[in-house]
Design an enzyme around this catalytic site. Structure first.
Site, PDB file in Angstrom:
ATOM      1  N   GLY A  49      64.445 123.410 121.571  1.00 50.87           N
ATOM      2  CA  GLY A  49      65.855 123.399 121.201  1.00 50.87           C
ATOM      3  C   GLY A  49      66.689 123.898 122.358  1.00 50.87           C
ATOM      4  O   GLY A  49      66.184 124.601 123.244  1.00 50.87           O
ATOM      5  N   GLN A  54      73.915 127.884 126.003  1.00 47.18           N
ATOM      6  CA  GLN A  54      72.937 128.212 127.050  1.00 47.18           C
ATOM      7  C   GLN A  54      73.219 127.489 128.358  1.00 47.18           C
ATOM      8  O   GLN A  54      72.736 127.903 129.414  1.00 47.18           O
ATOM      9  CB  GLN A  54      71.515 127.863 126.576  1.00 47.18           C
ATOM     10  CG  GLN A  54      71.032 128.738 125.438  1.00 47.18           C
ATOM     11  CD  GLN A  54      69.675 128.307 124.945  1.00 47.18           C
ATOM     12  OE1 GLN A  54      69.557 127.392 124.132  1.00 47.18           O
ATOM     13  NE2 GLN A  54      68.627 128.943 125.434  1.00 47.18           N
ATOM     14  N   CYS A  94      62.652 132.121 124.105  1.00 51.79           N
ATOM     15  CA  CYS A  94      63.986 131.572 124.364  1.00 51.79           C
ATOM     16  C   CYS A  94      64.086 131.218 125.840  1.00 51.79           C
ATOM     17  O   CYS A  94      63.687 132.014 126.699  1.00 51.79           O
ATOM     18  CB  CYS A  94      65.066 132.596 123.993  1.00 51.79           C
ATOM     19  SG  CYS A  94      66.745 131.996 124.259  1.00 51.79           S
ATOM     20  N   LEU A  95      64.625 130.047 126.112  1.00 50.65           N
ATOM     21  CA  LEU A  95      64.776 129.612 127.502  1.00 50.65           C
ATOM     22  C   LEU A  95      65.724 130.531 128.269  1.00 50.65           C
ATOM     23  O   LEU A  95      65.662 130.582 129.489  1.00 50.65           O
ATOM     24  CB  LEU A  95      65.285 128.160 127.540  1.00 50.65           C
ATOM     25  CG  LEU A  95      64.331 127.128 126.919  1.00 50.65           C
ATOM     26  CD1 LEU A  95      64.994 125.755 126.860  1.00 50.65           C
ATOM     27  CD2 LEU A  95      63.014 127.053 127.689  1.00 50.65           C
ATOM     28  N   HIS A 136      67.775 129.881 115.192  1.00 52.34           N
ATOM     29  CA  HIS A 136      67.797 130.431 116.555  1.00 52.34           C
ATOM     30  C   HIS A 136      68.953 129.827 117.361  1.00 52.34           C
ATOM     31  O   HIS A 136      69.698 130.549 118.035  1.00 52.34           O
ATOM     32  CB  HIS A 136      66.438 130.136 117.207  1.00 52.34           C
ATOM     33  CG  HIS A 136      66.303 130.521 118.647  1.00 52.34           C
ATOM     34  ND1 HIS A 136      65.466 131.522 119.091  1.00 52.34           N
ATOM     35  CD2 HIS A 136      66.889 130.020 119.773  1.00 52.34           C
ATOM     36  CE1 HIS A 136      65.549 131.631 120.406  1.00 52.34           C
ATOM     37  NE2 HIS A 136      66.409 130.724 120.853  1.00 52.34           N
ATOM     38  N   GLU A 137      69.121 128.493 117.269  1.00 47.77           N
ATOM     39  CA  GLU A 137      70.196 127.838 118.034  1.00 47.77           C
ATOM     40  C   GLU A 137      71.566 128.227 117.499  1.00 47.77           C
ATOM     41  O   GLU A 137      72.525 128.407 118.270  1.00 47.77           O
ATOM     42  CB  GLU A 137      70.030 126.311 118.007  1.00 47.77           C
ATOM     43  CG  GLU A 137      68.704 125.763 118.492  1.00 47.77           C
ATOM     44  CD  GLU A 137      68.230 126.324 119.814  1.00 47.77           C
ATOM     45  OE1 GLU A 137      69.057 126.840 120.590  1.00 47.77           O
ATOM     46  OE2 GLU A 137      67.019 126.268 120.070  1.00 47.77           O
ATOM     47  N   HIS A 140      72.729 131.391 118.945  1.00 45.95           N
ATOM     48  CA  HIS A 140      73.300 131.226 120.285  1.00 45.95           C
ATOM     49  C   HIS A 140      74.799 130.894 120.208  1.00 45.95           C
ATOM     50  O   HIS A 140      75.593 131.397 121.001  1.00 45.95           O
ATOM     51  CB  HIS A 140      72.597 130.095 121.040  1.00 45.95           C
ATOM     52  CG  HIS A 140      71.318 130.481 121.716  1.00 45.95           C
ATOM     53  ND1 HIS A 140      71.243 131.452 122.677  1.00 45.95           N
ATOM     54  CD2 HIS A 140      70.052 129.996 121.579  1.00 45.95           C
ATOM     55  CE1 HIS A 140      69.983 131.550 123.110  1.00 45.95           C
ATOM     56  NE2 HIS A 140      69.238 130.679 122.446  1.00 45.95           N
TER      57      HIS A 140
END
Ligand code: GNR
Ligand code: NI
Length: 170
Positions: A49, A54, A94-95, A136-137, A140
């Site tokens: 994702g 991000q 997480c990226l 999670h997204e 963000h």
């Protein structure tokens, strides 16, 4: 298409609260190209994702593909969770927090309303990994990171570890 740079914790820009997308913009070429670039960036990493926040775009949308073979791209614009139930614990990464993994408790089943890549509203009820990823997204988009669920001490250890990784790779 292009690979986009991903902001990393503790970059304060990750704390920005994203604003709603004008639904009429979704089908415009500029927005569609941004979606393509976000998928390309996410697949390259690889990740399951990527929230617009991000890549320093502070608008409410994200791209997701939780399939094994990267064959099921999903777009959520202006997502809203309208129902949730149960609990699940998943070891998240997480990226924007590279190399860190920690258990997070979230709702197990969610119903989300959003606008799709075609500009049309849809509703989806799901559970498991896709439900984790959507939550999670969406965090963000509100400037929240999975490390915020850790104790302040653990979060400080994460910050130090990332700072050290950065120093070593410089
Ligand atoms: O690639 C990712 N994997 C992942 C694993 C467990 C829980 C959440 C995620 S999302 C993450 C990509 C990312 O950082 N999205 O914001
Ligand atoms: Ni993330």
């Amino acid at each position: 298409m292009a690979l986009l740079p991903i902001l990393e914790f503790p970059d304060p820009r990750l704390r920005t609260k994203a604003v709603a997308v004008d639904p009429a913009r979704v089908t415009e070429p500029e927005f569609q190209q941004l979606l393509d670039s976000m998928f390309e960036t996410m697949y390259e990493c690889p990740g399951i994702g990527l929230a617009a926040s991000q890549v320093d775009v502070h608008q409410r949308f994200m791209v997701i593909d939780v399939s094994e073979d990267k064959s099921r791209p999903q777009v959520f614009v202006n997502p809203q969770i309208v129902a949730k139930s149960g609990e699940q614990v998943y070891q998240e990464g997480c990226l924007s927090v590279p190399g860190i993994f920690a258990d997070v408790t979230r709702a197990n089943e969610i119903t989300v309303q959003a606008i799709g890549r075609d500009g049309q509203p849809f509703e989806l009820s799901t559970d498991g990994l896709l439900a984790v990823c959507i939550q999670h997204e969406m965090d963000h988009l509100d400037g929240k990171l999975f490390v915020d669920y850790l104790s302040p001490l653990k979060r400080e250890m994460v910050r130090k570890k990332l700072a050290k990784q950065k120093r070593l790779s410089a």
